[in-house]
Design a protein around this motif. Structure first.
Motif, short mmCIF file in Angstrom:
data_model
loop_
_atom_site.label_atom_id
_atom_site.label_comp_id
_atom_site.label_asym_id
_atom_site.label_seq_id
_atom_site.Cartn_x
_atom_site.Cartn_y
_atom_site.Cartn_z
N ALA A 168 0.83 -1.21 0.00
CA ALA A 168 0.00 0.00 0.00
C ALA A 168 0.87 1.25 0.00
CB ALA A 168 -0.94 -0.01 1.20
N ALA A 169 1.93 1.27 0.80
CA ALA A 169 2.82 2.43 0.85
C ALA A 169 3.51 2.66 -0.49
CB ALA A 169 3.85 2.26 1.96
N VAL A 170 3.97 1.59 -1.12
CA VAL A 170 4.62 1.71 -2.42
C VAL A 170 3.62 2.19 -3.48
CG1 VAL A 170 5.70 0.38 -4.29
CG2 VAL A 170 6.46 0.06 -1.93
N SER A 171 2.37 1.78 -3.34
CA SER A 171 1.35 2.22 -4.31
C SER A 171 1.21 3.74 -4.29
CB SER A 171 0.00 1.55 -4.04
OG SER A 171 -0.67 2.15 -2.95
N GLY A 172 1.37 4.34 -3.12
CA GLY A 172 1.32 5.80 -3.02
C GLY A 172 2.38 6.47 -3.88
N PHE A 173 3.56 5.84 -3.95
CA PHE A 173 4.62 6.38 -4.80
C PHE A 173 4.28 6.25 -6.27
CE2 PHE A 173 7.29 6.93 -1.26
CZ PHE A 173 8.35 7.73 -1.68
N GLY A 174 3.74 5.11 -6.67
CA GLY A 174 3.37 4.92 -8.06
C GLY A 174 2.30 5.90 -8.50
N ILE A 175 1.30 6.07 -7.65
CA ILE A 175 0.23 7.01 -7.96
C ILE A 175 0.78 8.43 -8.01
CG2 ILE A 175 -1.94 8.00 -7.10
CD1 ILE A 175 -2.40 5.13 -5.84
N GLY A 176 1.63 8.77 -7.04
CA GLY A 176 2.22 10.11 -7.01
C GLY A 176 3.08 10.40 -8.23
N ALA A 177 3.82 9.39 -8.70
CA ALA A 177 4.66 9.58 -9.89
C ALA A 177 3.81 9.91 -11.10
CB ALA A 177 5.49 8.33 -10.14
N LEU A 178 2.67 9.24 -11.22
CA LEU A 178 1.76 9.53 -12.33
C LEU A 178 1.05 10.86 -12.12
CD1 LEU A 178 0.14 6.01 -12.84
CD2 LEU A 178 1.76 7.17 -14.36
N TRP A 179 0.50 11.06 -10.95
CA TRP A 179 -0.32 12.24 -10.65
C TRP A 179 0.46 13.54 -10.79
CZ3 TRP A 179 -5.45 11.63 -9.82
CH2 TRP A 179 -6.17 12.74 -9.38
N TYR A 180 1.68 13.55 -10.19
CA TYR A 180 2.49 14.76 -10.18
C TYR A 180 3.54 14.76 -11.29
CZ TYR A 180 0.30 15.99 -5.79
OH TYR A 180 -0.61 16.33 -4.82
N GLY A 181 3.48 13.78 -12.18
CA GLY A 181 4.40 13.71 -13.31
C GLY A 181 3.82 14.43 -14.52
N PRO A 182 4.64 14.50 -15.57
CA PRO A 182 4.21 15.19 -16.79
C PRO A 182 2.90 14.67 -17.41
CG PRO A 182 6.55 14.71 -16.87
CD PRO A 182 6.01 14.03 -15.64
N PRO A 183 2.60 13.37 -17.34
CA PRO A 183 1.37 12.92 -18.00
C PRO A 183 0.09 13.53 -17.43
CG PRO A 183 2.74 11.04 -17.42
CD PRO A 183 3.35 12.25 -16.77
N LEU A 184 0.08 13.83 -16.14
CA LEU A 184 -1.17 14.34 -15.56
C LEU A 184 -1.03 15.79 -15.10
CD1 LEU A 184 -2.47 11.17 -13.66
CD2 LEU A 184 -3.26 12.12 -15.83
N PHE A 185 -0.70 16.02 -13.84
CA PHE A 185 -0.79 17.37 -13.28
C PHE A 185 0.55 17.99 -12.90
CE2 PHE A 185 -4.67 15.00 -12.08
CZ PHE A 185 -5.58 15.74 -12.81
N GLY A 186 1.66 17.38 -13.28
CA GLY A 186 2.98 17.84 -12.85
C GLY A 186 3.28 19.29 -13.13
N LYS A 187 3.17 19.70 -14.37
CA LYS A 187 3.51 21.09 -14.72
C LYS A 187 2.51 22.08 -14.13
CE LYS A 187 7.33 20.66 -16.88
NZ LYS A 187 8.55 21.23 -16.30
#
Length: 137
Positions: free
Chosen positions: A13-32
């Motif tokens: 579950a803790a690692v899943s937070g990192f995966g979600i965060g990488a996508l969420w705050y990364g360039p594909p979604l809301f990073g910029k």
């Protein structure tokens, strides 16, 4: 009666937070968009102490996952399913995280768009963590 602490569900579950965060705050979604709303330049992000930030973020995710595991396990006494675990976790997030972020963002005069990005991440993260924990139950 509680069945006991399960380190594996907490770690996953803790690692899943990192995966979600990488996508969420990364360039594909809301990073910029997030970066612009919080006012961080590319140089500031690149000069950050990322091992410290990621290490502490993982520790905080472990705390969230551990406490969430206890809450979900108690809730699962009513009935168990991965979906119930996710929904209950999202409800906890809405009740405690979304509201406290809201209070903080109001007084800090943070943009509503930033609130939705940050709380959206937390809602998705809590839901996924709850699904993982609920599936393990």
């Amino acid at each position: 009666m509680l069945s006991g602490f399960n380190i594996w569900e907490v770690l996953v579950a803790a690692v899943s937070g990192f995966g979600i965060g990488a996508l969420w705050y990364g360039p594909p979604l809301f990073g910029k968009r997030w970066q612009a709303l919080v006012g961080l330049s590319d140089e500031e992000i690149q000069s950050a102490n990322m091992p410290l930030i990621f290490g502490l973020a993982f520790l905080l995710n472990l705390i969230v996952a551990t406490v969430l595991s206890l809450f979900v396990e108690v809730f699962m006494m009513i009935g168990s399913s991965a979906l119930l675990g996710g929904l209950f976790s999202a409800l906890l997030c809405f009740a405690f995280v979304a509201t406290t972020f809201g209070i903080n963002y109001l007084f800090a005069r943070r943009p509503l768009k930033l609130y939705f990005i940050d709380v959206g991440y937390m809602m998705v993260m809590f839901f996924v963590m709850g699904v993982i924990i609920g599936a393990w139950y």
